[in-house]
Design a protein around this motif. Structure first.
Motif, PDB file in Angstrom:
ATOM      1  N   THR A  39       0.835  -1.196   0.000  1.00 55.26           N
ATOM      2  CA  THR A  39       0.000   0.000   0.000  1.00 55.26           C
ATOM      3  C   THR A  39       0.874   1.252   0.000  1.00 55.26           C
ATOM      4  O   THR A  39       0.636   2.191  -0.741  1.00 55.26           O
ATOM      5  CB  THR A  39      -0.906  -0.009   1.239  1.00 55.26           C
ATOM      6  N   ARG A  40       1.932   1.206   0.801  1.00 49.58           N
ATOM      7  CA  ARG A  40       2.843   2.342   0.907  1.00 49.58           C
ATOM      8  C   ARG A  40       3.478   2.621  -0.465  1.00 49.58           C
ATOM      9  O   ARG A  40       3.536   3.758  -0.925  1.00 49.58           O
ATOM     10  CB  ARG A  40       3.931   2.026   1.934  1.00 49.58           C
ATOM     11  N   LEU A  41       3.911   1.539  -1.136  1.00 48.32           N
ATOM     12  CA  LEU A  41       4.593   1.709  -2.413  1.00 48.32           C
ATOM     13  C   LEU A  41       3.647   2.222  -3.499  1.00 48.32           C
ATOM     14  O   LEU A  41       4.009   3.065  -4.304  1.00 48.32           O
ATOM     15  CB  LEU A  41       5.230   0.387  -2.855  1.00 48.32           C
ATOM     16  N   PHE A  42       2.451   1.691  -3.459  1.00 52.83           N
ATOM     17  CA  PHE A  42       1.466   2.152  -4.431  1.00 52.83           C
ATOM     18  C   PHE A  42       1.205   3.644  -4.222  1.00 52.83           C
ATOM     19  O   PHE A  42       1.072   4.402  -5.167  1.00 52.83           O
ATOM     20  CB  PHE A  42       0.159   1.370  -4.277  1.00 52.83           C
ATOM     21  N   LYS A  43       1.191   4.015  -2.977  1.00 48.87           N
ATOM     22  CA  LYS A  43       0.945   5.415  -2.642  1.00 48.87           C
ATOM     23  C   LYS A  43       2.090   6.284  -3.161  1.00 48.87           C
ATOM     24  O   LYS A  43       1.875   7.322  -3.787  1.00 48.87           O
ATOM     25  CB  LYS A  43       0.824   5.560  -1.118  1.00 48.87           C
ATOM     26  N   ALA A  44       3.305   5.802  -2.923  1.00 51.36           N
ATOM     27  CA  ALA A  44       4.482   6.538  -3.367  1.00 51.36           C
ATOM     28  C   ALA A  44       4.468   6.666  -4.884  1.00 51.36           C
ATOM     29  O   ALA A  44       4.688   7.745  -5.440  1.00 51.36           O
ATOM     30  CB  ALA A  44       5.738   5.813  -2.910  1.00 51.36           C
ATOM     31  N   GLU A  45       4.202   5.565  -5.544  1.00 50.60           N
ATOM     32  CA  GLU A  45       4.169   5.555  -6.997  1.00 50.60           C
ATOM     33  C   GLU A  45       3.117   6.524  -7.491  1.00 50.60           C
ATOM     34  O   GLU A  45       3.330   7.275  -8.425  1.00 50.60           O
ATOM     35  CB  GLU A  45       3.890   4.134  -7.506  1.00 50.60           C
ATOM     36  N   PHE A  46       1.993   6.520  -6.800  1.00 55.45           N
ATOM     37  CA  PHE A  46       0.927   7.392  -7.260  1.00 55.45           C
ATOM     38  C   PHE A  46       1.186   8.847  -6.951  1.00 55.45           C
ATOM     39  O   PHE A  46       0.790   9.721  -7.704  1.00 55.45           O
ATOM     40  CB  PHE A  46      -0.433   6.914  -6.761  1.00 55.45           C
ATOM     41  N   GLY A  47       1.924   9.059  -5.877  1.00 56.07           N
ATOM     42  CA  GLY A  47       2.374  10.413  -5.603  1.00 56.07           C
ATOM     43  C   GLY A  47       3.186  10.901  -6.788  1.00 56.07           C
ATOM     44  O   GLY A  47       2.995  12.003  -7.296  1.00 56.07           O
ATOM     45  N   ASP A  48       4.078  10.024  -7.254  1.00 56.07           N
ATOM     46  CA  ASP A  48       4.879  10.335  -8.430  1.00 56.07           C
ATOM     47  C   ASP A  48       4.012  10.608  -9.650  1.00 56.07           C
ATOM     48  O   ASP A  48       4.131  11.625 -10.308  1.00 56.07           O
ATOM     49  CB  ASP A  48       5.798   9.144  -8.739  1.00 56.07           C
ATOM     50  N   VAL A  49       3.158   9.638  -9.920  1.00 59.62           N
ATOM     51  CA  VAL A  49       2.355   9.716 -11.138  1.00 59.62           C
ATOM     52  C   VAL A  49       1.543  10.997 -11.159  1.00 59.62           C
ATOM     53  O   VAL A  49       1.439  11.674 -12.177  1.00 59.62           O
ATOM     54  CB  VAL A  49       1.417   8.490 -11.241  1.00 59.62           C
ATOM     55  N   LEU A  50       1.019  11.345  -9.998  1.00 62.54           N
ATOM     56  CA  LEU A  50       0.114  12.485  -9.956  1.00 62.54           C
ATOM     57  C   LEU A  50       0.844  13.829  -9.890  1.00 62.54           C
ATOM     58  O   LEU A  50       0.223  14.874  -9.886  1.00 62.54           O
ATOM     59  CB  LEU A  50      -0.843  12.342  -8.773  1.00 62.54           C
TER      60      LEU A  50
END
Lengths: 442, 517
Positions: free
Chosen positions: A233-244
């Motif tokens: 969940t943490r990584l997905f969040k980080a990745e999505f922080g990036d993406v967004l």
């Protein structure tokens, strides 16, 4: 800013010119520096040229670049139980962060590939949630096809003004279709030509890290290693922080070396060097994040007190805020002295840290190669030396980051035995990827 | 079941049944082959449709490659920027009108990118072979062919080059990114999304070595099972193939139900019918023989019942004949007829009883000392009246006057049967009886001048209930067991009764085992 302040304190002034600065719109900041801006006179030598690109700060969600994301989920047999549940949760969490300007698709694969949610506006959340919840695990692993299908879903709405990304979550190996790291790297390389990046998230200890990191690296995506489902969940969040938070896309960096200056190699990133010109691509730059290109250059013997033009750097990119294609350029020169002290004093800390990091990453990669060949002793020696090299430079450059990486290398050296190697190798590949691609999160 | 019946059963059931099975199986196999081909064709049709889709994709690729291989400038930098944007091109190259590779130029490795150097290494075999891409295809009427494909094997498998001849005479080629093409093809193929109808099949795209690149369909074929249909991909990727695997039960359902099942059920019905028919006939014949047995036993019982009164009738008729004075000729003759007819009736009854006994395997003989000739004479005298009425001349050559051991009753019965045939068939002719003795055997020959027995029917006359039917025998009564009994008795007596070839009339030879007394 600390970097600028630090630089002002140094004796030698670099010719850093940032061209085409628009007063009104935000721009990516181009920062060109030499690790050794002052060099000893009278001999041929090499140093490192760092081309830094820093994303501007995105202001609120209103301006955010729409995302076009394909979530590719491994649903092979090994994902059964907690993993598939967490993967579902992570995918739903991604969905939660998207708004109706974004496009999302969900692809799942085992030995077959199924498009659970074809590319669709993220506003249709009930249907997408239903698609994700349909996911259950079983079967083998058609990773190549999964990514290909995910890419084709992204391609349906492929647009320059979107963040086009495939997020692959897998705990396994590819066993149907092309399955070598080289082939997946080629896939990554072909996708980035369309402006598409692949982010890979390896779950557990079973996946092929070379395959996962190369696919990500060649497409300028991120690569993560989640040992447990808790990290997911943490990584997905980080990745999505990036993406967004992508502020610039499709950056083409060209370094034209001045006459007499030889570009030796680019460390860390993929780049083409031909006839004095180095060309590199960076697919995206995130808000307030720096990505850089490190070029080793060979300078001919210079004379004391004289300046020498080293290179002209030009960058073109798609500005996600203004929706325009912007260009930046800069030149850099070196000075020569007869004093070793002056050389040492003038070291550009920031560029040198980057150089040390990339060199250490190379050595770390070499250690993996040695260990893969079974030469544990040589690998250990390589890592210990690397750790020492990093530690020394951490002190000189007063860098906590280098100190941390030094510790990681010593740690690697301790875990080369059969029992911990599988896990350690993934960790090392993670660091290498993180360092060479200047990822935000690990 | 008797062996004979068993054979009959085999013939009327198993033979046609096996014949039917053979033809049925052949038919089914033919039908199966035909259906199999039809299924294969249908599957191939499906694969061809998919292949058409891929061909359209490849056509799209060609359009993109035609554009990439006709760049605005042949400058290395410009070509590199083209490659960076065209995801299908891994590397571009340029051959000038003198067939020299001018980009990437092998001579100046310093000015080459690592990708270009790798390309030259990879394609070395292509350049060594002197491939110029244009001349090879530019023959005859195909001179309008301005672009084409070239494939070669490199260590990573098949590689593809797309080339185009420009108006300037230069050839620009592109090494096509195999992986990008593969990804595009995979993306264009159906996926296993819910609702896809390929529940019992599996379609695989396999590479040159047969390794699957992509697959869809729920059926998981067992390893080693060949595909039900296979189609090579369109050019230039024809070394990749599309394979269709079908779950065995689907094939079975398509093939088996229609033919195998029909044939098998047809055969089963046929077999049941045949067996039923056989059982019916067997029961019929069993019933008939049972009835025959019952009839014989009935006749046997009746005969027994008749025997005693008949004996009395005969005895009193003979007594009566003796007591009637010679003068009363008419009465005497009538009494003689009564005695003669009762004698005939007595023989008949004896025959019936003997036959019945023979049916029960209960025949036996009781030899006693006696002279065969005396016995013959006695029987002849019994027939005297009958022969006289039938105008049959009787001659007897005696040659068995020695006393031997034999069953006189048996001999009487045999001779009685033979003479009664003569009486029936040879009226107006003659009868010649001839006896002889040789060691332990006595032979009596009975020859008449009647119509005789046709050559083809000589074997049949010794079978029970066989009565030769022709114009001579029509209207003559008889039971049809006389000769059969006669021979059985002769054989019981260690001898035989045979019919001898003769030009005229019937000639029977009776031999008996008669040891000296």
């Amino acid at each position: 800013m600390r970097i600028s302040t630090w630089r002002l304190l140094t004796v030698v002034i670099l010719g850093v010119v940032i061209a085409n600065i628009s007063v009104f719109a935000n721009q990516v900041k181009l920062d060109v520096s030499l690790a050794n801006p002052v060099l000893v006179e009278g001999k041929k030598q090499t140093t490192y040229l760092k081309i830094g690109l820093t994303g501007f700060e995105m202001k609120g969600d209103v301006q955010r670049t729409p995302a076009n994301v394909a979530i590719v989920l491994d649903k092979s047999g090994s994902m059964q139980g907690d993993k598939i549940k967490k993967a579902r949760e992570a995918a739903l969490m991604v969905l939660d962060q998207l708004n109706n300007k974004d496009i999302v698709s969900v692809v799942a694969y085992d030995n077959n590939v199924s498009v659970l949610v074809p590319a669709t506006k993220a506003s249709d959340k009930t249907a997408i949630t239903a698609g994700i919840n349909r996911l259950s695990a079983g079967g083998s692993t058609a990773l190549f096809a999964g990514v290909s299908k995910g890419a084709s879903e992204v391609r349906k709405f492929l647009a320059k003004n979107k963040v086009n990304r495939v997020i692959l979550l897998s705990d396994g190996l590819a066993n149907v279709g092309p399955d070598s790291p080289g082939e997946l790297a080629s896939l990554g390389a072909s996708l980035i030509k369309e402006g598409m990046s692949v982010t890979t998230i390896g779950l557990g200890l079973g996946y092929n890290e070379d395959l996962m990191t190369q696919l990500a690296q060649r497409s300028d995506g991120n690569s993560y290693f989640a040992e447990t489902t808790k990290d997911l969940t943490r990584l997905f969040k980080a990745e999505f922080g990036d993406v967004l938070s992508v502020v610039a896309q499709e950056l083409v960096v060209k370094v034209h070396c001045a006459k007499g200056i030889r570009p030796v190699r680019v460390i860390g990133r993929q780049a083409d060097i031909a006839a004095g010109t180095t060309t590199a691509f960076i697919n995206q730059i995130y808000s307030s994040q720096q990505k850089y290109l490190l070029l080793e250059v060979e300078l001919p013997a210079g004379r004391k007190g004289k300046n020498m033009d080293v290179a002209k750097v030009s960058v073109s990119y798609a500005n996600m805020e203004t929706k325009t294609t912007d260009t930046l350029s800069s030149t850099i020169a070196a000075r020569f002295t007869d004093s070793e002290e002056k050389v040492a004093d003038s070291v550009d800390r920031d560029a040198m840290i980057a150089a040390v990091t990339q060199l250490a990453t190379e050595n770390n990669d070499l250690a993996v190669v040695l260990r893969d060949k079974g030469d544990i002793e040589a690998a250990r020696k390589m890592l210990v030396d690397n750790g020492k090299f990093l530690a020394t430079n951490a002190v000189i450059l007063e860098s906590a980051k280098l100190k941390e990486y030094s510790g990681a290398n010593f740690d690697d050296a301790e875990n080369l035995d059969e029992a911990s190697w599988g896990r350690q190798r993934k960790s090392m590949r993670g660091w290498q990827m993180f360092n060479s691609m200047q990822q935000e999160a690990r | 079941m008797k062996p004979k019946l068993f054979v009959v059963f085999l013939v009327i059931v198993l033979l046609p049944l096996s014949l039917l099975i053979w033809t049925g199986v052949r038919l089914a196999r033919d039908e199966q082959g035909r259906l199999g081909r039809r299924i294969t064709e249908a599957l191939e049709g499906r694969l061809s449709e998919i292949n058409d889709g891929i061909a359209r994709l490849v056509a799209g690729h060609e359009t993109s490659l035609l554009k990439a291989t006709d760049p605005d400038s042949l400058d290395a930098e410009f070509l590199r920027s083209v490659m960076r944007q065209n995801r299908l091109t891994r590397q571009l190259f340029v051959i000038d009108s003198e067939h020299r590779l001018i980009y990437p130029e092998a001579a100046s490795t310093n000015s080459l990118t690592s990708g270009e150097r790798d390309f030259l290494e990879r394609t070395r075999s292509v350049w060594v072979s002197g491939e110029t891409f244009y001349h090879q295809h530019d023959t005859g009427t195909r001179s309008s062919n301005r672009y084409g494909w070239h494939t070669w094997f490199w260590e990573q498998g098949l590689s593809f080059i797309f080339w185009q001849r420009l108006d300037s005479g230069q050839v620009v080629g592109a090494e096509v990114d195999r992986i990008a093409v593969m990804a595009d093809i995979v993306a264009s193929l159906p996926s296993g999304t819910r609702g896809s109808r390929l529940l019992d099949g599996r379609i695989s795209l396999v590479d040159t070595s047969g390794k699957p690149l992509y697959q869809w369909g729920e059926h998981e074929p067992a390893t080693g099972v060949p595909p039900a249909a296979e189609v090579p991909l369109c050019q230039p990727y024809s070394s990749w193939r599309l394979q269709y695997f079908v779950a065995p039960h689907v094939l079975q359902a398509n093939l088996g139900r229609s033919t195998s099942f029909n044939v098998l059920s047809g055969l089963a019905v046929m077999a049941i019918a045949l067996i039923g028919l056989t059982i019916y006939f067997y029961r019929e014949s069993a019933r008939e023989s049972r009835e025959a047995v019952q009839r014989v036993s009935f006749v046997n019982q009746v005969s027994h019942e008749l025997k005693t009164p008949l004996t009395n009738i005969r005895m009193y008729a003979e007594l009566l004949e003796k007591r009637i004075s010679e003068k009363d000729d008419k009465a005497k003759r009538q009494a003689r007829i009564v005695a003669g007819e009762s004698q005939r009736l007595s023989r008949l009854i004896t025959n019936v009883l003997t036959f019945a006994k023979g049916q029960r395997n209960g025949l036996s003989y009781k030899p006693a000392p006696g002279i065969p000739d005396a016995c013959v004479t006695s029987v002849l005298s019994g027939f005297q009246q009958a022969f006289r009425t039938g105008h049959i001349d009787v001659g007897f050559s005696r040659g068995a006057g020695n006393e031997v051991l034999f069953d006189a009753d048996l001999l009487e019965q045999v001779l009685g049967n033979l003479f009664s045939n003569v009486e029936k068939y040879a009226s107006g002719g003659e009868l010649h009886v001839c006896s002889s003795q040789d060691g332990d055997s006595t032979t009596i020959s009975v020859k008449d001048s009647g119509p005789g027995i046709p050559r083809g029917q000589r074997k049949r006359i010794f079978k029970p209930f066989e009565r030769l039917s022709n114009k001579v025998t029509d209207g003559v009564s008889g039971t049809g067991i006389g000769l059969s009994i006669a021979r059985d008795l002769a054989r019981l007596h260690g001898g035989d009764l045979a019919l001898k070839d003769s030009n005229r009339g019937a000639h029977f030879i009776l031999t008996l085992h008669t040891p000296l007394a």
